[in-house]
Design an enzyme around this catalytic site. Structure first.
Site, PDB file in Angstrom:
ATOM      1  N   HIS A 120      49.262  49.972  26.874  1.00  0.00           N
ATOM      2  CA  HIS A 120      48.995  48.519  27.446  1.00  0.00           C
ATOM      3  C   HIS A 120      50.152  47.941  28.137  1.00  0.00           C
ATOM      4  O   HIS A 120      51.098  47.859  27.114  1.00  0.00           O
ATOM      5  CB  HIS A 120      48.066  47.818  26.609  1.00  0.00           C
ATOM      6  CG  HIS A 120      47.927  46.354  27.125  1.00  0.00           C
ATOM      7  ND1 HIS A 120      47.551  45.937  28.276  1.00  0.00           N
ATOM      8  CD2 HIS A 120      48.033  45.281  26.251  1.00  0.00           C
ATOM      9  CE1 HIS A 120      47.372  44.701  28.209  1.00  0.00           C
ATOM     10  NE2 HIS A 120      47.921  44.198  27.169  1.00  0.00           N
ATOM     11  N   ASN A 156      51.117  41.385  32.500  1.00  0.00           N
ATOM     12  CA  ASN A 156      49.850  41.866  31.562  1.00  0.00           C
ATOM     13  C   ASN A 156      48.640  41.672  32.078  1.00  0.00           C
ATOM     14  O   ASN A 156      48.075  40.433  32.504  1.00  0.00           O
ATOM     15  CB  ASN A 156      50.044  41.083  30.075  1.00  0.00           C
ATOM     16  CG  ASN A 156      48.798  41.568  29.202  1.00  0.00           C
ATOM     17  OD1 ASN A 156      47.887  42.217  29.717  1.00  0.00           O
ATOM     18  ND2 ASN A 156      48.864  41.082  27.818  1.00  0.00           N
ATOM     19  N   CYS A 181      42.863  43.195  25.122  1.00  0.00           N
ATOM     20  CA  CYS A 181      43.516  44.136  25.853  1.00  0.00           C
ATOM     21  C   CYS A 181      43.402  45.526  25.630  1.00  0.00           C
ATOM     22  O   CYS A 181      43.988  46.428  26.106  1.00  0.00           O
ATOM     23  CB  CYS A 181      45.036  43.757  25.941  1.00  0.00           C
ATOM     24  SG  CYS A 181      45.146  42.180  26.620  1.00  0.00           S
TER      25      CYS A 181
END
Ligand code: COA
Length: 350
Positions: A273, A303, A123
């Site tokens: 993030h 996410n 990520c």
């Protein structure tokens, strides 16, 4: 603060000249998930802040989402696809092990003469991709690089595992990185340099097993057993990842600010993030940043890994929360373990 700063990113000034995003239409709410999993809207919201996520329809893969985001980013930058020299696709859910998903994204977006490769940094992928693009453009090796975070994560999620199924969503986000003609806009009226200022990238492979898809590569090749044991799905040690994330966000944010000669108080917008609202709140608290300067949209998307930061940037810009001259801190973290921070002063100088 003084405006004569040393910039760790050498070469010609560069910036993000276009943004594009795409999320699938299908919304899956926490209540939808609790119909098949032993979980609840209350548990998910309390522990993660997530309310719903988007899930791609049958047969749709990462490159399909990436192509749509890439096209929009090109239009936003006012560039023809042929002007793109390189396409980088950070992804944790590639179409295939080979060839690169970026090859299909480049082709689908019309960037047929561009080099294209995937980037695996979990990520943190979008920030890593931005750093690779920045180096290429700043050095003059390329003029325009397209970074396309493309994620069909629902394809690698174990929908019987409530500890991971609730967290992720599908989506794509793209940014065009180009040279900046040279501008002098700054939020404090000075002559601070516009564009991408610097990066801090890091990794710790000792945590590689904390967040991984165990099978399907050369480490654990596909077999009947790996399928039966559900080893082709994403596995996560949630507590370890949580601890790691809260630790590195503050450390890496501090490092990039110091490298570029700025302080936390100078930040106009922090775009982390979108993993978990609790992680973001903890990190923001440690950083000492007011919450008004933080952008989140994980409530709507969960996410989305390498798509999360461009998804935030485009929405923040549309809402007037990201303006020319703003000092913006981007922060990615995830599998690897890996982390990356990017500091930039938003705008093209146009
Ligand atoms: C996943 C996460 C929300 C779990 O929260 P947690 O407080 O650590 O929860 P635990 O794993 O300790 O589980 C606590 C209990 O809730 C249960 N639980 C786990 N997922 C659940 C769910 N979706 N619904 C209801 N209960 C759940 C567990 O089984 C456990 O039950 P037990 O106490 O009876 O054993 C949290 O660890 C996290 O966010 N980690 C980081 C994940 C992340 O962001 N990853 C991506 C980084 S890029």
């Amino acid at each position: 603060m003084s405006h004569s700063r040393l910039h760790p990113l050498l070469g010609r000034p560069i910036t993000i000249t276009g943004l594009g995003t795409y999320v699938p239409e299908k919304v899956v709410t926490n209540d939808d998930l609790s119909a098949s999993l032993e979980t609840s809207d209350e548990w998910i919201r309390q522990r993660t802040g997530i309310g719903e996520r988007r899930i791609a329809g049958p047969g749709v893969c990462a490159s399909d989402l990436g192509i749509l985001a890439a096209r929009e980013a090109l239009a936003d930058a006012g560039l023809e696809p042929g002007a793109i020299d390189l396409v980088i696709t950070p992804t944790i859910s590639p179409d295939q092990l080979m060839p690169a998903t970026a090859a299909r994204v480049a082709h689908g977006a019309g960037c047929d003469n561009a080099g294209a490769f995937d980037l695996s940094a979990g990520c943190a992928g979008f920030v890593f991709g931005l750093a690779m693009a920045a180096g290429q453009v700043a050095s003059g090796v390329r003029d325009n690089v397209l970074v396309v975070g493309a994620e069909a994560i629902s394809r690698i999620i174990d929908w019987e595992d409530r500890s991971t199924a609730i967290l992720f969503g599908d989506g794509a986000g793209a940014a065009v990185v180009s040279a900046l003609p040279g501008g002098t806009v700054s939020s404090d009226g000075g002559a601070a340099r516009l564009g991408i200022l610097g990066f801090d990238l890091g990794g710790d492979g000792s945590g590689a097993d904390s967040l991984s898809v165990p099978a399907g590569g050369s480490r654990m090749p596909a077999s009947c057993e790996t399928v039966q044991d559900r080893q082709h799905y994403l596995k996560m040690n949630g507590k370890e990842v949580y601890k790691f994330a809260t630790r590195v966000v503050t450390k890496s944010a501090g490092a990039v600010l110091a490298k570029c000669g700025y302080a936390v108080e100078d930040i106009d917008l922090f775009v982390p993030h979108q993993a978990n609202l609790r992680i973001i709140e903890g990190a923001v608290d440690k950083l000492g940043l007011p919450w008004e300067k933080v952008y989140t949209n994980l409530q709507k998307y969960g996410n989305t890994s390498s798509a999360s930061i461009p998804l935030c940037l485009k929405e923040a810009r549309a809402e007037g929360r990201l303006k020319d001259g703003d000092l913006v801190l981007l922060m990615g973290f995830g599998a690897g373990l890996s982390w990356g921070a990017c500091l930039m002063r938003w705008g093209t100088g146009a």
